[in-house]
Motif scaffolding. Sequence first.
Motif, PDB file in Angstrom:
ATOM      1  N   ASN A  60      84.525  25.619  90.598  1.00 24.63           N
ATOM      2  CA  ASN A  60      83.371  24.727  90.497  1.00 24.63           C
ATOM      3  C   ASN A  60      82.175  25.304  89.765  1.00 24.63           C
ATOM      4  N   ASN A  61      81.922  26.593  89.903  1.00 23.93           N
ATOM      5  CA  ASN A  61      80.755  27.217  89.272  1.00 23.93           C
ATOM      6  C   ASN A  61      80.985  28.723  89.186  1.00 23.93           C
ATOM      7  N   ASP A  62      80.065  29.419  88.539  1.00 25.09           N
ATOM      8  CA  ASP A  62      80.236  30.857  88.321  1.00 25.09           C
ATOM      9  C   ASP A  62      80.395  31.644  89.627  1.00 25.09           C
ATOM     10  N   LYS A  63      79.714  31.224  90.693  1.00 28.63           N
ATOM     11  CA  LYS A  63      79.817  31.931  91.971  1.00 28.63           C
ATOM     12  C   LYS A  63      81.206  31.782  92.595  1.00 28.63           C
ATOM     13  N   GLU A  64      81.871  30.664  92.338  1.00 30.21           N
ATOM     14  CA  GLU A  64      83.170  30.393  92.951  1.00 30.21           C
ATOM     15  C   GLU A  64      84.351  30.834  92.080  1.00 30.21           C
ATOM     16  N   GLY A  65      84.084  31.298  90.898  1.00 27.90           N
ATOM     17  CA  GLY A  65      85.159  31.757  90.012  1.00 27.90           C
ATOM     18  C   GLY A  65      85.586  33.164  90.381  1.00 27.90           C
ATOM     19  N   ALA A  66      86.669  33.271  91.120  1.00 29.05           N
ATOM     20  CA  ALA A  66      87.131  34.573  91.606  1.00 29.05           C
ATOM     21  C   ALA A  66      87.944  35.294  90.534  1.00 29.05           C
ATOM     22  N   TYR A  67      87.634  36.557  90.331  1.00 28.67           N
ATOM     23  CA  TYR A  67      88.427  37.454  89.485  1.00 28.67           C
ATOM     24  C   TYR A  67      88.505  37.035  88.010  1.00 28.67           C
ATOM     25  N   ILE A  68      87.524  36.325  87.493  1.00 27.87           N
ATOM     26  CA  ILE A  68      87.602  35.825  86.121  1.00 27.87           C
ATOM     27  C   ILE A  68      87.789  36.959  85.112  1.00 27.87           C
ATOM     28  N   ASP A  69      86.953  37.978  85.180  1.00 22.10           N
ATOM     29  CA  ASP A  69      87.068  39.085  84.225  1.00 22.10           C
ATOM     30  C   ASP A  69      88.421  39.770  84.332  1.00 22.10           C
ATOM     31  N   GLU A  70      88.875  39.964  85.553  1.00 25.41           N
ATOM     32  CA  GLU A  70      90.172  40.612  85.758  1.00 25.41           C
ATOM     33  C   GLU A  70      91.319  39.740  85.238  1.00 25.41           C
ATOM     34  N   LEU A  71      91.239  38.451  85.482  1.00 24.61           N
ATOM     35  CA  LEU A  71      92.289  37.550  84.986  1.00 24.61           C
ATOM     36  C   LEU A  71      92.369  37.592  83.466  1.00 24.61           C
ATOM     37  N   GLU A  72      91.213  37.639  82.820  1.00 23.41           N
ATOM     38  CA  GLU A  72      91.215  37.724  81.365  1.00 23.41           C
ATOM     39  C   GLU A  72      91.919  38.995  80.895  1.00 23.41           C
ATOM     40  N   MET A  73      91.707  40.094  81.609  1.00 19.52           N
ATOM     41  CA  MET A  73      92.378  41.349  81.251  1.00 19.52           C
ATOM     42  C   MET A  73      93.871  41.297  81.562  1.00 19.52           C
ATOM     43  N   LEU A  74      94.240  40.614  82.636  1.00 19.24           N
ATOM     44  CA  LEU A  74      95.644  40.522  83.041  1.00 19.24           C
ATOM     45  C   LEU A  74      96.445  39.548  82.187  1.00 19.24           C
ATOM     46  N   ALA A  75      95.762  38.802  81.333  1.00 17.09           N
ATOM     47  CA  ALA A  75      96.452  37.802  80.518  1.00 17.09           C
ATOM     48  C   ALA A  75      97.360  38.432  79.470  1.00 17.09           C
ATOM     49  N   CYS A  76      97.410  39.738  79.425  1.00 18.05           N
ATOM     50  CA  CYS A  76      98.238  40.465  78.463  1.00 18.05           C
ATOM     51  C   CYS A  76      99.693  40.431  78.930  1.00 18.05           C
ATOM     52  N   ASN A  88      81.762  23.406  86.348  1.00 12.81           N
ATOM     53  CA  ASN A  88      80.323  23.214  86.360  1.00 12.81           C
ATOM     54  C   ASN A  88      79.767  23.012  84.952  1.00 12.81           C
ATOM     55  N   LYS A  89      80.480  23.485  83.973  1.00 11.86           N
ATOM     56  CA  LYS A  89      80.054  23.324  82.586  1.00 11.86           C
ATOM     57  C   LYS A  89      80.763  22.116  82.023  1.00 11.86           C
ATOM     58  N   ILE A  90      80.381  21.668  80.874  1.00 10.06           N
ATOM     59  CA  ILE A  90      81.017  20.475  80.318  1.00 10.06           C
ATOM     60  C   ILE A  90      82.525  20.664  80.315  1.00 10.06           C
ATOM     61  N   VAL A  91      82.995  21.625  79.587  1.00 13.23           N
ATOM     62  CA  VAL A  91      84.404  22.023  79.615  1.00 13.23           C
ATOM     63  C   VAL A  91      84.485  23.423  79.037  1.00 13.23           C
ATOM     64  N   ILE A  92      85.137  24.285  79.738  1.00  8.72           N
ATOM     65  CA  ILE A  92      85.485  25.576  79.147  1.00  8.72           C
ATOM     66  C   ILE A  92      86.960  25.779  79.417  1.00  8.72           C
ATOM     67  N   VAL A  93      87.692  25.932  78.385  1.00 15.69           N
ATOM     68  CA  VAL A  93      89.128  26.145  78.523  1.00 15.69           C
ATOM     69  C   VAL A  93      89.489  27.393  77.747  1.00 15.69           C
ATOM     70  N   TYR A  94      90.038  28.360  78.429  1.00 19.18           N
ATOM     71  CA  TYR A  94      90.538  29.552  77.773  1.00 19.18           C
ATOM     72  C   TYR A  94      92.052  29.510  77.846  1.00 19.18           C
ATOM     73  N   LYS A  95      92.691  29.761  76.746  1.00 19.56           N
ATOM     74  CA  LYS A  95      94.137  29.886  76.766  1.00 19.56           C
ATOM     75  C   LYS A  95      94.481  31.213  76.130  1.00 19.56           C
ATOM     76  N   TYR A  96      95.182  32.011  76.870  1.00 23.82           N
ATOM     77  CA  TYR A  96      95.559  33.327  76.382  1.00 23.82           C
ATOM     78  C   TYR A  96      97.069  33.397  76.277  1.00 23.82           C
ATOM     79  N   LYS A  97      97.540  34.017  75.238  1.00 25.21           N
ATOM     80  CA  LYS A  97      98.970  34.283  75.106  1.00 25.21           C
ATOM     81  C   LYS A  97      99.100  35.660  74.497  1.00 25.21           C
ATOM     82  N   SER A  98      99.706  36.550  75.167  1.00 19.86           N
ATOM     83  CA  SER A  98      99.978  37.932  74.770  1.00 19.86           C
ATOM     84  C   SER A  98      98.724  38.796  74.781  1.00 19.86           C
TER      85      SER A  98
END
Length: 108
Positions: A60-76, A88-98
């Motif tokens: 829902n918002n930045d406070k409720e986003g658990a482990y975001i930085d770690e998930l981005e690193m684990l997307a490898c 909470n923002k209009i839309v933010i969609v990150y898609k990671y592959k490899s």
Amino acid sequence: MINCIGDEFVVTGPHGKFDYKKGVKNQIWIAGGIGVTPFRSFIQAGIPKEYSVDFFYAYNNDKEGAYIDELEMLACNENLIMSIFNLNKIVIVYKYKSCNMDLMIKLV
């Protein structure tokens, strides 16, 4: 099998023990808020090569986003596509592959 935009499907669970390795090889994981925790553990342990996972995580918002930085690193992981949505923002969609973790879509 889901083939087209607008197709409907039923989501149930969780039920009992949660072990993705007992399921089919191509999976869709959906999590919200702190419900990301078991998926984070699976990704940390490494998804076996014979599995293909599309992972959708919304919060829902930045406070409720658990482990975001770690998930981005684990997307490898070559067999993981991760999409992260901050509702909470209009839309933010990150898609990671490899390991290059290219930002495919970012709309603010």
